[in-house]
Design a protein around this motif. Structure first.
Motif, PDB file in Angstrom:
ATOM      1  N   HIS A  83      16.417  -9.528  -8.672  1.00  0.00           N
ATOM      2  CA  HIS A  83      17.420  -8.625  -9.459  1.00  0.00           C
ATOM      3  C   HIS A  83      16.511  -7.245  -9.736  1.00  0.00           C
ATOM      4  O   HIS A  83      17.422  -6.295  -9.441  1.00  0.00           O
ATOM      5  CB  HIS A  83      17.685  -9.283 -10.832  1.00  0.00           C
ATOM      6  CG  HIS A  83      18.748 -10.284 -10.378  1.00  0.00           C
ATOM      7  ND1 HIS A  83      18.369 -11.821 -10.160  1.00  0.00           N
ATOM      8  CD2 HIS A  83      19.971 -10.301 -10.313  1.00  0.00           C
ATOM      9  CE1 HIS A  83      19.462 -12.385  -9.999  1.00  0.00           C
ATOM     10  NE2 HIS A  83      20.439 -11.621 -10.049  1.00  0.00           N
ATOM     11  N   PHE A  87      19.123  -5.994  -6.952  1.00  0.00           N
ATOM     12  CA  PHE A  87      20.436  -6.048  -7.876  1.00  0.00           C
ATOM     13  C   PHE A  87      21.202  -4.592  -7.950  1.00  0.00           C
ATOM     14  O   PHE A  87      21.258  -4.245  -8.945  1.00  0.00           O
ATOM     15  CB  PHE A  87      20.277  -6.865  -9.235  1.00  0.00           C
ATOM     16  CG  PHE A  87      21.642  -7.343  -9.560  1.00  0.00           C
ATOM     17  CD1 PHE A  87      22.546  -8.177  -8.828  1.00  0.00           C
ATOM     18  CD2 PHE A  87      21.883  -7.142 -10.711  1.00  0.00           C
ATOM     19  CE1 PHE A  87      23.466  -8.678  -9.333  1.00  0.00           C
ATOM     20  CE2 PHE A  87      23.104  -7.527 -11.279  1.00  0.00           C
ATOM     21  CZ  PHE A  87      24.003  -8.229 -10.504  1.00  0.00           C
ATOM     22  N   ASN A 133      20.454   0.168 -10.149  1.00  0.00           N
ATOM     23  CA  ASN A 133      20.117  -1.081 -10.742  1.00  0.00           C
ATOM     24  C   ASN A 133      21.212  -1.572 -11.653  1.00  0.00           C
ATOM     25  O   ASN A 133      21.433  -0.532 -12.543  1.00  0.00           O
ATOM     26  CB  ASN A 133      18.726  -1.249 -11.110  1.00  0.00           C
ATOM     27  CG  ASN A 133      18.434  -2.767 -11.246  1.00  0.00           C
ATOM     28  OD1 ASN A 133      19.056  -3.303 -12.207  1.00  0.00           O
ATOM     29  ND2 ASN A 133      17.512  -3.147 -10.463  1.00  0.00           N
ATOM     30  N   LEU A 134      21.718  -2.666 -11.654  1.00  0.00           N
ATOM     31  CA  LEU A 134      22.977  -2.870 -12.515  1.00  0.00           C
ATOM     32  C   LEU A 134      22.505  -3.642 -13.755  1.00  0.00           C
ATOM     33  O   LEU A 134      23.329  -3.933 -14.718  1.00  0.00           O
ATOM     34  CB  LEU A 134      23.952  -3.858 -11.875  1.00  0.00           C
ATOM     35  CG  LEU A 134      24.698  -3.421 -10.665  1.00  0.00           C
ATOM     36  CD1 LEU A 134      25.694  -4.272 -10.106  1.00  0.00           C
ATOM     37  CD2 LEU A 134      25.581  -2.132 -11.038  1.00  0.00           C
ATOM     38  N   MET A 135      21.074  -3.789 -14.001  1.00  0.00           N
ATOM     39  CA  MET A 135      20.675  -4.524 -15.246  1.00  0.00           C
ATOM     40  C   MET A 135      20.414  -3.597 -16.387  1.00  0.00           C
ATOM     41  O   MET A 135      19.891  -2.487 -16.113  1.00  0.00           O
ATOM     42  CB  MET A 135      19.257  -5.146 -14.803  1.00  0.00           C
ATOM     43  CG  MET A 135      19.368  -6.579 -14.012  1.00  0.00           C
ATOM     44  SD  MET A 135      18.293  -7.717 -14.241  1.00  0.00           S
ATOM     45  CE  MET A 135      16.957  -6.597 -13.368  1.00  0.00           C
ATOM     46  N   PRO A 154      21.701 -10.474 -16.119  1.00  0.00           N
ATOM     47  CA  PRO A 154      23.020 -10.141 -15.330  1.00  0.00           C
ATOM     48  C   PRO A 154      23.691 -11.340 -14.772  1.00  0.00           C
ATOM     49  O   PRO A 154      24.861 -11.124 -14.242  1.00  0.00           O
ATOM     50  CB  PRO A 154      22.280  -9.356 -14.057  1.00  0.00           C
ATOM     51  CG  PRO A 154      21.074  -9.975 -13.886  1.00  0.00           C
ATOM     52  CD  PRO A 154      20.580 -10.454 -15.189  1.00  0.00           C
ATOM     53  N   GLU A 155      23.059 -12.591 -14.935  1.00  0.00           N
ATOM     54  CA  GLU A 155      23.821 -13.997 -14.358  1.00  0.00           C
ATOM     55  C   GLU A 155      23.145 -14.978 -15.343  1.00  0.00           C
ATOM     56  O   GLU A 155      22.382 -14.939 -15.710  1.00  0.00           O
ATOM     57  CB  GLU A 155      23.611 -14.137 -12.892  1.00  0.00           C
ATOM     58  CG  GLU A 155      22.269 -14.075 -12.370  1.00  0.00           C
ATOM     59  CD  GLU A 155      22.061 -14.776 -11.024  1.00  0.00           C
ATOM     60  OE1 GLU A 155      23.053 -14.400 -10.067  1.00  0.00           O
ATOM     61  OE2 GLU A 155      21.229 -15.570 -10.591  1.00  0.00           O
ATOM     62  N   SER A 185      26.861 -12.510 -19.673  1.00  0.00           N
ATOM     63  CA  SER A 185      26.148 -11.683 -18.694  1.00  0.00           C
ATOM     64  C   SER A 185      26.413 -10.246 -18.944  1.00  0.00           C
ATOM     65  O   SER A 185      27.637 -10.137 -19.362  1.00  0.00           O
ATOM     66  CB  SER A 185      26.540 -12.218 -17.345  1.00  0.00           C
ATOM     67  OG  SER A 185      26.022 -13.545 -17.175  1.00  0.00           O
ATOM     68  N   ARG A 187      26.272  -6.390 -16.971  1.00  0.00           N
ATOM     69  CA  ARG A 187      25.791  -5.510 -15.623  1.00  0.00           C
ATOM     70  C   ARG A 187      26.421  -4.298 -15.999  1.00  0.00           C
ATOM     71  O   ARG A 187      27.716  -3.940 -16.521  1.00  0.00           O
ATOM     72  CB  ARG A 187      26.558  -6.089 -14.501  1.00  0.00           C
ATOM     73  CG  ARG A 187      26.145  -7.408 -14.251  1.00  0.00           C
ATOM     74  CD  ARG A 187      26.675  -7.869 -12.745  1.00  0.00           C
ATOM     75  NE  ARG A 187      26.677  -9.588 -12.519  1.00  0.00           N
ATOM     76  CZ  ARG A 187      26.939 -10.262 -11.548  1.00  0.00           C
ATOM     77  NH1 ARG A 187      27.864  -9.663 -10.690  1.00  0.00           N
ATOM     78  NH2 ARG A 187      26.541 -11.461 -11.504  1.00  0.00           N
ATOM     79  N   ASN A 188      25.321  -2.942 -15.797  1.00  0.00           N
ATOM     80  CA  ASN A 188      25.741  -1.831 -15.949  1.00  0.00           C
ATOM     81  C   ASN A 188      26.727  -1.291 -14.693  1.00  0.00           C
ATOM     82  O   ASN A 188      26.219  -0.448 -14.016  1.00  0.00           O
ATOM     83  CB  ASN A 188      24.399  -1.183 -16.161  1.00  0.00           C
ATOM     84  CG  ASN A 188      24.771   0.074 -16.801  1.00  0.00           C
ATOM     85  OD1 ASN A 188      26.040   0.676 -16.963  1.00  0.00           O
ATOM     86  ND2 ASN A 188      23.794   1.063 -16.886  1.00  0.00           N
ATOM     87  N   GLU A 189      27.681  -1.773 -14.921  1.00  0.00           N
ATOM     88  CA  GLU A 189      28.816  -1.500 -13.613  1.00  0.00           C
ATOM     89  C   GLU A 189      29.046  -0.124 -13.649  1.00  0.00           C
ATOM     90  O   GLU A 189      29.220   0.503 -14.431  1.00  0.00           O
ATOM     91  CB  GLU A 189      30.037  -2.333 -13.729  1.00  0.00           C
ATOM     92  CG  GLU A 189      29.692  -3.795 -13.785  1.00  0.00           C
ATOM     93  CD  GLU A 189      30.151  -4.366 -12.299  1.00  0.00           C
ATOM     94  OE1 GLU A 189      29.980  -3.800 -11.516  1.00  0.00           O
ATOM     95  OE2 GLU A 189      29.968  -5.602 -12.268  1.00  0.00           O
ATOM     96  N   ARG A 200      31.341  -4.530 -18.594  1.00  0.00           N
ATOM     97  CA  ARG A 200      30.078  -4.553 -18.478  1.00  0.00           C
ATOM     98  C   ARG A 200      29.191  -5.752 -19.040  1.00  0.00           C
ATOM     99  O   ARG A 200      28.210  -6.071 -18.794  1.00  0.00           O
ATOM    100  CB  ARG A 200      29.357  -3.136 -19.105  1.00  0.00           C
ATOM    101  CG  ARG A 200      29.929  -1.940 -18.177  1.00  0.00           C
ATOM    102  CD  ARG A 200      29.108  -0.538 -18.437  1.00  0.00           C
ATOM    103  NE  ARG A 200      29.411   0.450 -17.688  1.00  0.00           N
ATOM    104  CZ  ARG A 200      30.381   1.473 -17.845  1.00  0.00           C
ATOM    105  NH1 ARG A 200      31.012   1.227 -18.994  1.00  0.00           N
ATOM    106  NH2 ARG A 200      30.783   2.385 -16.973  1.00  0.00           N
TER     107      ARG A 200
END
Ligand code: ATP
Length: 452
Positions: A83, A87, A133-135, A154-155, A185, A187-189, A200
């Motif tokens: 990730h 990720f 990065n989405l974390m 993130p999951e 979870s 995620r910095n969408e 998010r």
């Protein structure tokens, strides 16, 4: 120019706010990008969705157990899982309107300056796709140093892999077996949107099913069918669902095959849940990364192997949104129209409305007595004595309450009540003492209404 009529999505969003399903988070401060709070009925809906998932995936099976792992794990976990490095969504910036778009969603995006066009078709100046990065990062302890960096998960899946040995040994399991988990979870969408479809912060319901490698295909087939069927059994219209196999180019780095359960949302087909063959990728990576051998040893055959994994992974918020959209109907009746949410009774946030016909003659007392009995039996109830009875029925239709019980003159003289069914609007006379049993029976025999 006349305002266009509200779309189905607008209607669902407005109903959610009006009736207390979902509110914008931090609303009184102007909100915070695509983050939502669940109100009284929303919490109940979500709880029902999670219970229905848990019941089908865990409680009813002897080969699957539950887990609740931490949101913040050792940061090495996310390096080893891939990730930290991988990720990321590919993103494109527009230098003119300063908006960001996902490169893989460009076809569905709109240019903010000219919504009839896609990004790139107006006066746009698009950059090459870049990785993001989405974390979400945070720091552990009082000092914000790079050595203290930690991530919000993130999951939920990785927490399951980390506990593979703990769970297998303590619960004395052997493959094939599964570990299930429901939890938040993050995620910095970059392009969140469509209400709670993409946010998010969201809840996932994931299950890792560990199998002998030779049984991989069989279990993949099983879980694709089983997860699709769960939605159908809970009343989602099958014609609005499809199972879509991923092309080789779409597959995640850990997967040899993936199928998505997709729903036809008002904004197009979208992923509701993914069923992925994750092979032995994660267990092997964590064995190597941690130095702990995550394998199964069969004492009978003396065989030692790393199980393969089939993972059904769904989003609880997306499930809730899907149940809401799919249940929403407007009906023309003889004298008026009604809005009705045709939730399956297992999903409906309130199961029974309890009404005294009038606010006198001992009816409220009888109604309260029944309400108490229903609540003690585990039903979610709503007591209402305000407004005409027709209005009270409509209010419950709009939030999807499948059964309404009215205490009337006959209750006091004959010992009966009237139970009104949300879908058919038919009314049955039932003995006061038999209401719980009657409703239980109705739920057991509930048939998903034919669609047309
Ligand atoms: P997408 O392609 O929509 O970003 P994904 O393939 O990255 O989803 P997974 O990593 O497979 O999603 O996560 C499993 C499930 O979690 C998804 O099927 C979806 O229901 C849910 N999910 C993922 N991201 C979000 C989000 N940002 N908001 C709400 N639910 C989400």
């Amino acid at each position: 120019m006349a305002k266009p009529p509200p779309s189905l999505m607008d209607k669902v969003v407005s109903l959610c706010k009006r009736r207390g399903f979902i509110f914008q988070a931090s609303e009184i401060y102007g909100g915070i990008g695509n983050t939502y709070d669940y109100g009284p009925l929303g919490v109940e809906l979500k709880r029902r969705v999670k219970d229905a998932w848990w019941s089908r995936v865990v409680t009813r099976r002897s080969d699957i157990v539950g887990l609740d792992s931490a949101i913040i794990q050792n940061p090495r976990v996310w390096e080893v899982s891939g990730h930290v490095g991988g990720f990321a969504d590919p993103l494109i910036d527009c230098k003119v309107c300063k908006q960001r778009f996902r490169a893989d969603h460009l076809e569905d995006a709109r240019c903010p300056d000219k919504p009839s066009k896609k990004p790139g078709e107006h006066h746009c100046e698009l950059t090459e796709p870049r990785s993001f990065n989405l974390m979400f990062k945070t720091h552990i302890g009082p000092v914000e140093e790079s050595g203290n960096v930690a991530y919000l998960r993130p999951e939920t899946a990785q927490g399951i892999f980390l506990n593979f040995l703990n769970v297998m040994q303590s619960a004395r399991l052997k493959p094939p077996f599964g570990i299930a988990q429901i939890g938040k979870s993050f995620r910095n969408e970059i392009t969140p949107g469509n209400f709670v479809f993409r946010t998010r912060e969201f809840e996932q319901a994931e299950m890792e099913f560990f199998v002998p490698p030779a049984e991989n295909e069989r279990w993949y087939e099983f879980w694709r069918k089983e997860r699709f069927q769960w939605y159908v059994d809970l009343g989602i219209r099958p014609e609005k669902l499809r199972l879509r196999e991923h092309e080789a180019s779409e597959l995640a780095h850990y997967s040899t095959a993936t199928a998505d359960v997709e729903y036809e949302y008002p904004f197009g087909w979208g992923e509701l849940e993914g069923i992925a063959c994750r092979t032995d990728y994660d267990l092997k990576a964590h064995s190597e990364g941690s130095g702990t051998d995550l394998v199964y040893f069969d004492p009978q055959t003396r065989e030692r192997y790393t199980p393969y994994v089939i993972e059904p992974a769904g989003g609880v918020d997306r499930m809730g949104l899907t149940f809401l959209i799919d249940a929403y109907a407007e009906e023309e009746l003889e004298k008026e129209n009604r809005i009705v949410l045709r939730f399956h009774p297992e999903i409906a946030p309130t199961t029974v409305g309890v009404f005294p016909l009038v606010k006198k003659d001992g009816m409220p007392e009888k109604a309260r007595e029944l309400e108490e009995e229903l609540r003690t039996s585990g039903f979610t109830c709503f007591y209402d004595e305000k407004a005409a009875i027709g209005r009270r029925y409509r209010r419950q239709d709009e939030v999807g309450t499948p059964y309404c019980v009215t205490i009337d003159g006959d209750t006091l003289t004959e010992g009966t009540v009237t139970i009104r069914d949300r879908d058919s609007m038919a009314q049955d006379k039932v003995k006061f003492d038999e209401v719980c049993a009657f409703i239980q029976e109705q739920i057991r025999n509930y048939k998903v209404a034919p669609t047309g």
